[in-house]
Design an enzyme around this catalytic site. Structure first.
Site, mmCIF file in Angstrom:
data_model
loop_
_atom_site.group_PDB
_atom_site.id
_atom_site.type_symbol
_atom_site.label_atom_id
_atom_site.label_comp_id
_atom_site.label_asym_id
_atom_site.label_seq_id
_atom_site.Cartn_x
_atom_site.Cartn_y
_atom_site.Cartn_z
ATOM 1 N N ASN A 100 -1.210 32.005 -9.643
ATOM 2 C CA ASN A 100 -0.552 33.008 -8.798
ATOM 3 C C ASN A 100 0.625 33.698 -9.462
ATOM 4 O O ASN A 100 1.072 34.751 -9.016
ATOM 5 C CB ASN A 100 -0.162 32.394 -7.466
ATOM 6 C CG ASN A 100 0.851 31.285 -7.607
ATOM 7 O OD1 ASN A 100 1.035 30.741 -8.687
ATOM 8 N ND2 ASN A 100 1.513 30.961 -6.511
ATOM 9 N N GLU A 155 5.891 21.307 -10.788
ATOM 10 C CA GLU A 155 6.116 22.080 -9.558
ATOM 11 C C GLU A 155 4.769 22.178 -8.866
ATOM 12 O O GLU A 155 3.873 22.864 -9.359
ATOM 13 C CB GLU A 155 6.671 23.463 -9.884
ATOM 14 C CG GLU A 155 8.083 23.439 -10.402
ATOM 15 C CD GLU A 155 9.068 22.737 -9.466
ATOM 16 O OE1 GLU A 155 10.047 22.183 -9.965
ATOM 17 O OE2 GLU A 155 8.824 22.722 -8.243
ATOM 18 N N CYS A 204 3.516 29.001 -3.431
ATOM 19 C CA CYS A 204 3.823 27.618 -3.052
ATOM 20 C C CYS A 204 4.971 27.623 -2.051
ATOM 21 O O CYS A 204 5.111 26.712 -1.243
ATOM 22 C CB CYS A 204 4.200 26.813 -4.269
ATOM 23 S SG CYS A 204 5.691 27.401 -4.992
HETATM 24 N N1 LIG Z 1 5.255 24.411 -6.620
HETATM 25 C C1 LIG Z 1 4.999 25.547 -7.241
HETATM 26 O O1 LIG Z 1 5.872 26.219 -7.826
HETATM 27 C C2 LIG Z 1 3.612 26.048 -7.274
HETATM 28 C C3 LIG Z 1 2.532 25.328 -6.783
HETATM 29 N N2 LIG Z 1 1.270 25.864 -6.820
HETATM 30 C C4 LIG Z 1 0.177 25.106 -6.248
HETATM 31 O O2 LIG Z 1 -0.991 25.197 -7.121
HETATM 32 C C5 LIG Z 1 -2.148 25.406 -6.344
HETATM 33 C C6 LIG Z 1 -2.774 26.729 -6.696
HETATM 34 O O3 LIG Z 1 -2.623 27.025 -8.044
HETATM 35 P P1 LIG Z 1 -3.806 26.658 -9.065
HETATM 36 O O4 LIG Z 1 -3.592 27.435 -10.297
HETATM 37 O O5 LIG Z 1 -5.140 26.751 -8.400
HETATM 38 O O6 LIG Z 1 -3.518 25.114 -9.325
HETATM 39 P P2 LIG Z 1 -4.381 24.143 -10.245
HETATM 40 O O7 LIG Z 1 -3.669 22.869 -10.154
HETATM 41 O O8 LIG Z 1 -5.824 24.182 -9.977
HETATM 42 O O9 LIG Z 1 -4.204 24.752 -11.728
HETATM 43 C C7 LIG Z 1 -2.929 24.864 -12.278
HETATM 44 C C8 LIG Z 1 -3.088 24.933 -13.783
HETATM 45 O O10 LIG Z 1 -3.578 23.692 -14.250
HETATM 46 C C9 LIG Z 1 -4.698 23.916 -15.101
HETATM 47 N N3 LIG Z 1 -5.554 22.734 -15.042
HETATM 48 C C10 LIG Z 1 -6.608 22.482 -14.256
HETATM 49 N N4 LIG Z 1 -7.104 21.254 -14.505
HETATM 50 C C11 LIG Z 1 -6.331 20.709 -15.486
HETATM 51 C C12 LIG Z 1 -6.311 19.470 -16.196
HETATM 52 N N5 LIG Z 1 -7.191 18.502 -15.949
HETATM 53 N N6 LIG Z 1 -5.369 19.278 -17.143
HETATM 54 C C13 LIG Z 1 -4.471 20.236 -17.429
HETATM 55 N N7 LIG Z 1 -4.423 21.440 -16.784
HETATM 56 C C14 LIG Z 1 -5.355 21.658 -15.835
HETATM 57 C C15 LIG Z 1 -5.315 25.143 -14.519
HETATM 58 O O11 LIG Z 1 -6.172 25.732 -15.494
HETATM 59 P P3 LIG Z 1 -7.521 26.464 -14.936
HETATM 60 O O12 LIG Z 1 -7.078 27.666 -14.219
HETATM 61 O O13 LIG Z 1 -8.288 26.782 -16.206
HETATM 62 O O14 LIG Z 1 -8.231 25.471 -14.070
HETATM 63 C C16 LIG Z 1 -4.076 25.978 -14.248
HETATM 64 O O15 LIG Z 1 -3.618 26.572 -15.443
HETATM 65 C C17 LIG Z 1 -1.692 25.357 -4.919
HETATM 66 O O16 LIG Z 1 -1.764 24.033 -4.437
HETATM 67 C C18 LIG Z 1 -0.233 25.759 -4.973
HETATM 68 O O17 LIG Z 1 0.540 25.285 -3.913
HETATM 69 C C19 LIG Z 1 0.989 27.089 -7.339
HETATM 70 C C20 LIG Z 1 2.037 27.815 -7.837
HETATM 71 C C21 LIG Z 1 3.399 27.356 -7.853
HETATM 72 O O1 LIG Z 2 4.613 29.014 -7.294
HETATM 73 C C1 LIG Z 2 4.873 29.895 -6.521
HETATM 74 O O2 LIG Z 2 4.144 30.281 -5.644
HETATM 75 C C2 LIG Z 2 6.160 30.530 -6.827
HETATM 76 O O3 LIG Z 2 7.016 29.525 -7.344
HETATM 77 C C3 LIG Z 2 6.785 31.188 -5.634
HETATM 78 O O4 LIG Z 2 7.775 32.032 -6.148
HETATM 79 P P1 LIG Z 2 8.429 33.096 -5.147
HETATM 80 O O5 LIG Z 2 8.978 32.273 -4.003
HETATM 81 O O6 LIG Z 2 9.481 33.788 -5.931
HETATM 82 O O7 LIG Z 2 7.296 33.984 -4.713
#
Ligand SMILES: NC(=O)C1=CN([C@@H]2O[C@H](COP(=O)(O)OP(=O)(O)OC[C@H]3O[C@@H](n4cnc5c(N)ncnc54)[C@H](OP(=O)(O)O)[C@@H]3O)[C@@H](O)[C@H]2O)C=CC1
Ligand SMILES: O=C(O)[C@H](O)COP(=O)(O)O
Length: 504
Positions: free
Chosen positions: A177, A272, A306
């Site tokens: 995202n 995170e 998130c």
């Molecule tokens: N707390 C925060 O700041 C944030 C939390 N999130 C959370 O993440 C989720 C959505 O984001 P999303 O990208 O789908 O999350 P994912 O956990 O599916 O993926 C995050 C990253 O991890 C990579 N990845 C996947 N599998 C592995 C592995 N086994 N080892 C190492 N890396 C791996 C993914 O690569 P690939 O795409 O190739 O699978 C991607 O680059 C939601 O739950 C959201 O809440 C999202 C953004 C910010």
């Molecule tokens: O992981 C996310 O979704 C981002 O940390 C959220 O960032 P924002 O609150 O600035 O949109």
């Protein structure tokens, strides 16, 4: 200025060096390379649901090479003066912002980010890189000098000099995202602290990330210091996170982070993860302010943040009025393609849309009140608020990561705080009230990394500390905390034959 590879229109000269045919290369040893795997990973445009780009599926040997060169390059980089590290980061930031348009275009096509938000993400990222350079010069430019005789039994025969030194090779793994902003939020702190950096971008968002890496390449960072390995996380991820060459992992994403934390070696982790950010509405709340923040917080980027508002906990006495205000604002949200700057755009994948739909159907079956008709076309889900949500419904606890918002009516503040603290997540929360004393008491009671008073949850501004409790993460992000987390303390103690007070 170089012509950037515009991610979709055919009338812009491709930057030959970063693409091979229709497959974007990976970045290693200061060069753009084609993987020996001969395999690629397709990136499906969430709006058209057709393949938009392809990136290399890198091999384990290519990961080994990247780690070897990262380790080597880091030794020299650690001896590069802070001002020089900062100078290169400022250069990369400027190039990034110069090319915000083509990079934003990638975000639109890869993750269906509304066009304006996509540009904002790139500009915000350039600002973060520069801020990081300045902050790094300040905090890494000073150490600590300790006297021994402040501790009982000691005379002043030892001078202790402490400083922050780099960890080595930092592995950065951002989510789909914010594939640019949550990449640079790891890259810039790592580099200013004297580390080398291996980036594994999300598949959805990888091409935007590769263009961002190209900006660092053009800034002139030493070869091998920055690398970018592409490929499905499910295929190459474990090899990366368990690689002996990695000295630190900074990850942002979902539950994947929890499994990584169980597999990683003895390295510092910055995680995170997901969130179920609660929005607590008290009886004295400014309901217009609250409604505006609930809509912005709950539906921006179709709820794929998130820090999105993921559950509204509203006092029963004001619930009807609040729900009506939110409904009126939701009705004005535009729904459509990201190219048109629609408020609600398709969610990132069919699997994500199916997951969201599952939560909606579960809530329907268990008696939730639908404030709008549930509507979905492909990955496009119309904004939906569910009222009278009950704890037995999955959506009361799970993270949709979509434009669906549950409302739980409460009869006491304690009930709201209990629900917030019963969640597996603990990222952010927010409370709307005119009584600052109540707000402070509630903020103390909410077990989340951050509590926003009278505004929706948000990570920005990016120098604020940003952390999750429980399943929402490990450690703390934000420029300063990320820089410090990517260093370790080194002490040098000068031992004197006789006490000296010459140092005052
Ligand atoms: N707390 C925060 O700041 C944030 C939390 N999130 C959370 O993440 C989720 C959505 O984001 P999303 O990208 O789908 O999350 P994912 O956990 O599916 O993926 C995050 C990253 O991890 C990579 N990845 C996947 N599998 C592995 C592995 N086994 N080892 C190492 N890396 C791996 C993914 O690569 P690939 O795409 O190739 O699978 C991607 O680059 C939601 O739950 C959201 O809440 C999202 C953004 C910010
Ligand atoms: O992981 C996310 O979704 C981002 O940390 C959220 O960032 P924002 O609150 O600035 O949109």
């Amino acid at each position: 200025m170089f012509a950037f590879a515009s991610c979709c229109s055919n009338n812009v000269v491709q930057v030959k060096e970063i693409i091979d045919g229709d497959v974007y290369k990976y970045y290693s040893e200061g060069e753009w390379k084609t993987s020996s795997s001969g395999k690629s990973v397709s990136i499906v445009n969430p709006t058209t649901r057709k393949t938009q780009y392809k990136v290399q599926a890198c091999t384990q040997e290519e990961v080994n090479k990247v780690m070897e060169t990262a380790k080597f390059a880091q030794k020299t980089w650690a001896k590069t003066p802070l001002w020089k590290r900062a100078e290169l980061l400022h250069k990369a930031a400027a190039i990034l912002k110069e090319h915000k348009a083509p990079i934003a275009e990638c975000l639109v096509k890869e993750i269906a980010k509304p066009a304006k938000d996509a540009v904002t993400e790139v500009v915000r990222s350039g600002d973060l890189v520069s801020y990081c350079a300045e902050e790094g010069v300040r905090i890494l430019g000073e150490g600590k000098y300790l006297m021994p005789d402040s501790f009982p039994g000691n005379e002043r025969t030892k001078y202790c000099l402490t400083s922050k030194i780099p960890l080595g090779v930092v592995l950065a793994i951002p989510p789909f995202n914010y594939p640019v902003n949550l990449a640079v939020s790891k890259i810039a702190p790592a580099l200013i602290a004297g580390n080398s950096l291996v980036l594994k971008p999300p598949t959805q968002g990888a091409v935007a990330a590769l263009h961002m890496v190209h900006c660092f390449h053009l800034a002139g960072f030493p070869k091998g210091l920055i690398s970018c390995i592409t490929g499905k996380g499910s295929e190459i991820g474990d090899f990366l996170t368990m690689h002996p060459g990695v000295n630190c992992i900074s990850f942002t994403g979902g539950d994947t982070g929890i499994s990584i934390s169980k597999k990683a070696g003895m390295v510092p982790l910055q995680m995170e993860l997901g969130g179920k950010d609660a929005c607590l509405i008290l009886e004295d709340a400014d309901l217009d302010l609250a409604a505006a923040n609930i809509v912005k917080g709950g539906f921006s980027y179709s709820g794929q943040r998130c820090t999105a508002v993921k559950v509204v906990l509203v006092m029963e006495s004001v619930a009807d009025a609040l729900v009506e205000k939110v409904k009126a604002k939701v009705a004005k949200l535009t729904v459509g393609p990201p190219e048109d700057d629609s408020d609600i755009t398709p969610v990132v994948s069919e699997s994500s849309a199916n997951f969201i739909e599952g939560l909606v159907l579960d809530a329907k079956q268990k008696g939730a009140t639908f404030c709008q008709e549930y509507k979905r076309e492909g990955n496009l889900i119309w904004p939906l608020m569910l009222d009278h949500v009950q704890p037995e419904m999955r959506i009361a606890w799970e993270e949709p990561f979509g434009p669906v918002l549950p409302v739980i009516r409460i009869n006491s503040i304690e009930e709201g705080i209990h629900h917030c603290n019963a969640s597996n997540f603990g990222l952010q929360g927010c409370v709307f009230t005119k009584d600052i004393n109540k707000a402070m008491v509630i903020s103390d009671a909410m077990e989340t990394g951050t509590v926003q008073i009278n505004s929706a949850p948000a990570r920005g501004p990016d120098h604020f500390p940003f952390q999750g409790l429980r399943d929402s993460g490990i450690g703390s992000q934000g420029v300063t905390n990320s820089i410090i987390m990517m260093t370790k303390v080194k002490s040098i103690v000068i031992n004197l034959p006789t006490p000296s007070y010459s140092m005052g």
